[in-house]
Design a protein around this motif. Sequence first.
Motif, PDB file in Angstrom:
ATOM      1  N   HIS A 191       0.829  -1.215   0.000  1.00  0.00           N
ATOM      2  CA  HIS A 191       0.000   0.000   0.000  1.00  0.00           C
ATOM      3  C   HIS A 191       0.864   1.265   0.000  1.00  0.00           C
ATOM      4  N   ILE A 192       1.905   1.252   0.813  1.00  0.00           N
ATOM      5  CA  ILE A 192       2.809   2.414   0.878  1.00  0.00           C
ATOM      6  C   ILE A 192       3.495   2.618  -0.467  1.00  0.00           C
ATOM      7  N   THR A 193       3.964   1.556  -1.078  1.00  0.00           N
ATOM      8  CA  THR A 193       4.612   1.646  -2.391  1.00  0.00           C
ATOM      9  C   THR A 193       3.650   2.200  -3.437  1.00  0.00           C
ATOM     10  N   ALA A 194       2.403   1.756  -3.424  1.00  0.00           N
ATOM     11  CA  ALA A 194       1.400   2.247  -4.383  1.00  0.00           C
ATOM     12  C   ALA A 194       1.104   3.720  -4.156  1.00  0.00           C
ATOM     13  N   LEU A 195       0.998   4.126  -2.887  1.00  0.00           N
ATOM     14  CA  LEU A 195       0.745   5.542  -2.585  1.00  0.00           C
ATOM     15  C   LEU A 195       1.901   6.419  -3.045  1.00  0.00           C
ATOM     16  N   LEU A 196       3.124   5.987  -2.803  1.00  0.00           N
ATOM     17  CA  LEU A 196       4.287   6.758  -3.245  1.00  0.00           C
ATOM     18  C   LEU A 196       4.339   6.863  -4.761  1.00  0.00           C
ATOM     19  N   ALA A 197       3.989   5.814  -5.461  1.00  0.00           N
ATOM     20  CA  ALA A 197       3.957   5.855  -6.929  1.00  0.00           C
ATOM     21  C   ALA A 197       2.913   6.852  -7.411  1.00  0.00           C
ATOM     22  N   ASP A 198       1.756   6.916  -6.731  1.00  0.00           N
ATOM     23  CA  ASP A 198       0.716   7.882  -7.095  1.00  0.00           C
ATOM     24  C   ASP A 198       1.203   9.301  -6.891  1.00  0.00           C
ATOM     25  N   VAL A 199       1.878   9.555  -5.775  1.00  0.00           N
ATOM     26  CA  VAL A 199       2.385  10.900  -5.487  1.00  0.00           C
ATOM     27  C   VAL A 199       3.424  11.300  -6.517  1.00  0.00           C
ATOM     28  N   LYS A 200       4.349  10.415  -6.827  1.00  0.00           N
ATOM     29  CA  LYS A 200       5.381  10.724  -7.824  1.00  0.00           C
ATOM     30  C   LYS A 200       4.763  10.930  -9.201  1.00  0.00           C
ATOM     31  N   GLY A 201       3.742  10.159  -9.529  1.00  0.00           N
ATOM     32  CA  GLY A 201       3.081  10.286 -10.818  1.00  0.00           C
ATOM     33  C   GLY A 201       2.318  11.587 -10.957  1.00  0.00           C
ATOM     34  N   ALA A 202       1.947  12.189  -9.821  1.00  0.00           N
ATOM     35  CA  ALA A 202       1.186  13.436  -9.850  1.00  0.00           C
ATOM     36  C   ALA A 202       2.056  14.610 -10.296  1.00  0.00           C
ATOM     37  N   GLN A 203       3.374  14.461 -10.150  1.00  0.00           N
ATOM     38  CA  GLN A 203       4.259  15.524 -10.590  1.00  0.00           C
ATOM     39  C   GLN A 203       4.334  15.505 -12.110  1.00  0.00           C
ATOM     40  N   THR A 204       4.349  16.670 -12.665  1.00  0.00           N
ATOM     41  CA  THR A 204       4.380  16.826 -14.108  1.00  0.00           C
ATOM     42  C   THR A 204       5.730  16.385 -14.674  1.00  0.00           C
ATOM     43  N   GLN A 205       5.710  15.566 -15.691  1.00  0.00           N
ATOM     44  CA  GLN A 205       6.934  15.161 -16.392  1.00  0.00           C
ATOM     45  C   GLN A 205       7.075  15.915 -17.704  1.00  0.00           C
ATOM     46  N   ARG A 206       5.925  16.285 -18.280  1.00  0.00           N
ATOM     47  CA  ARG A 206       5.885  17.058 -19.527  1.00  0.00           C
ATOM     48  C   ARG A 206       4.847  18.146 -19.379  1.00  0.00           C
ATOM     49  N   MET A 207       5.030  19.208 -20.106  1.00  0.00           N
ATOM     50  CA  MET A 207       4.108  20.332 -20.037  1.00  0.00           C
ATOM     51  C   MET A 207       3.674  20.712 -21.456  1.00  0.00           C
ATOM     52  N   GLN A 208       2.388  20.997 -21.601  1.00  0.00           N
ATOM     53  CA  GLN A 208       1.860  21.425 -22.896  1.00  0.00           C
ATOM     54  C   GLN A 208       1.942  22.943 -23.006  1.00  0.00           C
ATOM     55  N   VAL A 209       2.411  23.424 -24.162  1.00  0.00           N
ATOM     56  CA  VAL A 209       2.391  24.865 -24.448  1.00  0.00           C
ATOM     57  C   VAL A 209       1.841  25.065 -25.847  1.00  0.00           C
ATOM     58  N   ARG A 210       1.007  26.067 -25.986  1.00  0.00           N
ATOM     59  CA  ARG A 210       0.417  26.355 -27.297  1.00  0.00           C
ATOM     60  C   ARG A 210       1.292  27.352 -28.054  1.00  0.00           C
ATOM     61  N   THR A 211       1.493  27.069 -29.330  1.00  0.00           N
ATOM     62  CA  THR A 211       2.193  27.989 -30.225  1.00  0.00           C
ATOM     63  C   THR A 211       1.356  28.074 -31.498  1.00  0.00           C
ATOM     64  N   GLY A 212       0.531  29.097 -31.581  1.00  0.00           N
ATOM     65  CA  GLY A 212      -0.366  29.227 -32.724  1.00  0.00           C
ATOM     66  C   GLY A 212      -1.378  28.099 -32.730  1.00  0.00           C
ATOM     67  N   ASP A 213      -1.406  27.351 -33.826  1.00  0.00           N
ATOM     68  CA  ASP A 213      -2.339  26.233 -33.961  1.00  0.00           C
ATOM     69  C   ASP A 213      -1.755  24.906 -33.482  1.00  0.00           C
ATOM     70  N   ARG A 214      -0.592  24.954 -32.879  1.00  0.00           N
ATOM     71  CA  ARG A 214       0.074  23.730 -32.445  1.00  0.00           C
ATOM     72  C   ARG A 214       0.163  23.660 -30.922  1.00  0.00           C
ATOM     73  N   ILE A 215       0.266  22.453 -30.440  1.00  0.00           N
ATOM     74  CA  ILE A 215       0.530  22.229 -29.024  1.00  0.00           C
ATOM     75  C   ILE A 215       1.864  21.500 -28.943  1.00  0.00           C
ATOM     76  N   ARG A 216       2.823  22.116 -28.258  1.00  0.00           N
ATOM     77  CA  ARG A 216       4.140  21.493 -28.075  1.00  0.00           C
ATOM     78  C   ARG A 216       4.186  20.836 -26.707  1.00  0.00           C
ATOM     79  N   PHE A 217       4.960  19.787 -26.589  1.00  0.00           N
ATOM     80  CA  PHE A 217       5.148  19.101 -25.326  1.00  0.00           C
ATOM     81  C   PHE A 217       6.601  19.284 -24.904  1.00  0.00           C
ATOM     82  N   LEU A 218       6.790  19.950 -23.772  1.00  0.00           N
ATOM     83  CA  LEU A 218       8.131  20.196 -23.256  1.00  0.00           C
ATOM     84  C   LEU A 218       8.409  19.248 -22.102  1.00  0.00           C
ATOM     85  N   ASP A 219       9.576  18.637 -22.110  1.00  0.00           N
ATOM     86  CA  ASP A 219       9.996  17.850 -20.966  1.00  0.00           C
ATOM     87  C   ASP A 219      10.357  18.825 -19.849  1.00  0.00           C
ATOM     88  N   ILE A 220       9.887  18.548 -18.651  1.00  0.00           N
ATOM     89  CA  ILE A 220      10.134  19.430 -17.513  1.00  0.00           C
ATOM     90  C   ILE A 220      11.633  19.659 -17.308  1.00  0.00           C
TER      91      ILE A 220
END
Length: 133
Positions: free
Chosen positions: A14-43
């Motif tokens: 249970h502890i391992t699963a909870l820690l995985a959920d918390v770590k997964g909640a942090q953003t690894q990639r971020m979406q940014v719009r540039t005109g008609d496109r959406i770019r994905f930036l690695d954090i």
Amino acid sequence: KQASPNTGALLQQHITALLADVKGAQTQRMQVRTGDRIRFLDIKDICFFRAADKYVEVHTFDSEYLLSEGLAAIESRLPAADFVRIHRAIVINMQHLDEIVRVESGHYRVRMKNKKRTVLPVSRRAKRNLDLS
């Protein structure tokens, strides 16, 4: 009553699963719009975020993007070990920090490793976030 031997293993799962959920909640990639496109930036490629009016500027090594999301909301999804608030309007990625310079009577500035070698102010309140107090 004594706990069964499986209770410890079950608790660990249970502890391992909870820690995985918390770590997964942090953003690894971020979406940014540039005109008609959406770019994905690695954090990890983002040097810093800077609040500007109703937007937040996202700075990578050689590019800049605008987000309409608030800086506090963005910061809450970033890995705290890598991203540090140095000013009420600035959050930097410590992996892209080049140097910290003392300028005058206890004031500091940081220089980033981006192409422009951007210099950013460190607020008096945020000095402790960089262990400068």
